[in-house]
Design a protein around this motif. Sequence first.
Motif, short mmCIF file in Angstrom:
data_model
loop_
_atom_site.label_atom_id
_atom_site.label_comp_id
_atom_site.label_asym_id
_atom_site.label_seq_id
_atom_site.Cartn_x
_atom_site.Cartn_y
_atom_site.Cartn_z
N SER A 289 12.11 29.50 2.46
CA SER A 289 12.79 28.51 3.29
C SER A 289 13.76 29.17 4.26
O SER A 289 13.82 28.82 5.45
CB SER A 289 13.52 27.51 2.41
OG SER A 289 12.63 26.84 1.53
N ALA A 290 14.53 30.15 3.76
CA ALA A 290 15.48 30.85 4.62
C ALA A 290 14.76 31.64 5.70
O ALA A 290 15.21 31.70 6.86
CB ALA A 290 16.35 31.78 3.78
N THR A 291 13.60 32.22 5.35
CA THR A 291 12.83 32.99 6.32
C THR A 291 12.27 32.08 7.41
O THR A 291 12.29 32.42 8.60
CB THR A 291 11.68 33.73 5.63
OG1 THR A 291 12.20 34.60 4.61
CG2 THR A 291 10.88 34.55 6.64
N ILE B 209 13.56 29.30 8.47
CA ILE B 209 14.68 28.92 9.34
C ILE B 209 15.00 30.05 10.32
O ILE B 209 15.22 29.83 11.51
CB ILE B 209 15.92 28.58 8.49
CG1 ILE B 209 15.66 27.31 7.66
CG2 ILE B 209 17.14 28.38 9.38
CD1 ILE B 209 16.76 26.98 6.69
N ALA B 210 15.01 31.31 9.80
CA ALA B 210 15.29 32.46 10.66
C ALA B 210 14.21 32.63 11.72
O ALA B 210 14.50 32.92 12.89
CB ALA B 210 15.43 33.72 9.82
N LEU B 211 12.94 32.44 11.32
CA LEU B 211 11.84 32.57 12.28
C LEU B 211 11.92 31.48 13.35
O LEU B 211 11.64 31.74 14.53
CB LEU B 211 10.51 32.50 11.56
CG LEU B 211 10.18 33.67 10.61
CD1 LEU B 211 8.87 33.43 9.90
CD2 LEU B 211 10.15 34.99 11.37
N ALA B 212 12.28 30.28 12.94
CA ALA B 212 12.45 29.20 13.91
C ALA B 212 13.57 29.53 14.90
O ALA B 212 13.47 29.24 16.10
CB ALA B 212 12.75 27.88 13.19
N GLY B 213 14.64 30.17 14.39
CA GLY B 213 15.72 30.60 15.27
C GLY B 213 15.27 31.66 16.26
O GLY B 213 15.69 31.65 17.43
N ILE B 214 14.40 32.57 15.82
CA ILE B 214 13.87 33.60 16.71
C ILE B 214 13.04 32.96 17.82
O ILE B 214 13.18 33.31 19.01
CB ILE B 214 13.02 34.61 15.92
CG1 ILE B 214 13.91 35.44 14.98
CG2 ILE B 214 12.27 35.54 16.87
CD1 ILE B 214 13.14 36.36 14.06
N ILE B 215 12.17 32.02 17.46
CA ILE B 215 11.35 31.33 18.47
C ILE B 215 12.23 30.60 19.47
O ILE B 215 12.02 30.68 20.69
CB ILE B 215 10.38 30.36 17.78
CG1 ILE B 215 9.39 31.14 16.91
CG2 ILE B 215 9.64 29.52 18.82
CD1 ILE B 215 8.47 30.26 16.08
#
Length: 335
Positions: free
Chosen positions: A113-115, A117-123
């Motif tokens: 889940s945390a990953t 969220i982080a990937l969505a932030g990168i996009i």
Amino acid sequence: MNIVGILVILILPYMAGYIINKAFSGKKETNQIETYLIGFFFLFLLQGAVFTGALFLDKPYMEACKMFGWLTDVIIVLFLLLFVITGIFKAKGKNEATNKSSKLKKEEWILISATIIALAGIILRIVLLRSNLRIDGMLSTVREIVSSRELFTVNPFTNQPYGLGVINSRKIISLPAYYAYYAISFGIDLEWLLYVVITLQTVTCTFFACTLTLYPIVRNRKKSMIFILFLAVLILSGDYFSGSIIHKILHNGYSGAAIVAGVMLPYCMYVITDMYRREREGGKWLGRIGSVSKMLLCLAASLFLTSFASGGLLIIIVAVVLGTVCMIRFAKEEV
């Protein structure tokens, strides 16, 4: 049409890697991540051969685009044929035994889940960064190629014809011609093509290459998830220094230097360490040839992406240093 072009850009590397895997590895299965990376590197080599070859042979740029488009169609058709044939054979030889994967634990769900969220932030960050100014001239160069339908005729910064031409070392770097091909063929907006689509693909391949390098070492699902989360957070927040590789991937992920440093170097490290593990287990000549071929593929493709100093030379240094370390370690273990 934009969606079709974006799908082609994102899926074509896997198609090319799938064909290469089936053609050269026989029954041996290559994981899906490495399949994508091999195709990713092969396309850079293929475009370099087509566009650079056309330039030195004085062939029109649009003729080279038609040639590359034809090769792209061949890759798609071959992939579909091999995929269908492989699916038929798998269906015939399917047995009832199934491998049940272990269920995810609570802490693993938290890491996933945390990953995400982080990937969505990168996009989101990549999309928002598309309007930022870049100090390189990739966008101007690609725009000039798209408008003129020719290579290296007009200086993109001054809009004046080159008086003395372009040196051969620059002509070899055909990455702008490759990007212009997609813009011409599919009508994708250049800023979105370079600053979003290609950058996202480079970031994704960076994750692939780093994960591929780490997983055989730790051989633990939870530790791999922690590493992926750490890498995602690092990419999301670690671009405070313009000289760092994270900054290059986020802001200049379309550049050859970023692709070499962020994707090719970690992959080459994986190839060398994988070859070391094979030698410990009594590796065969076929495996050694395969590992050397992968290294040569990266080295050859890098010549069309960036200068030798920021591309091929780095790959050679990594191969020599890491290869020497593995040889010394292997010799000590044999004693």
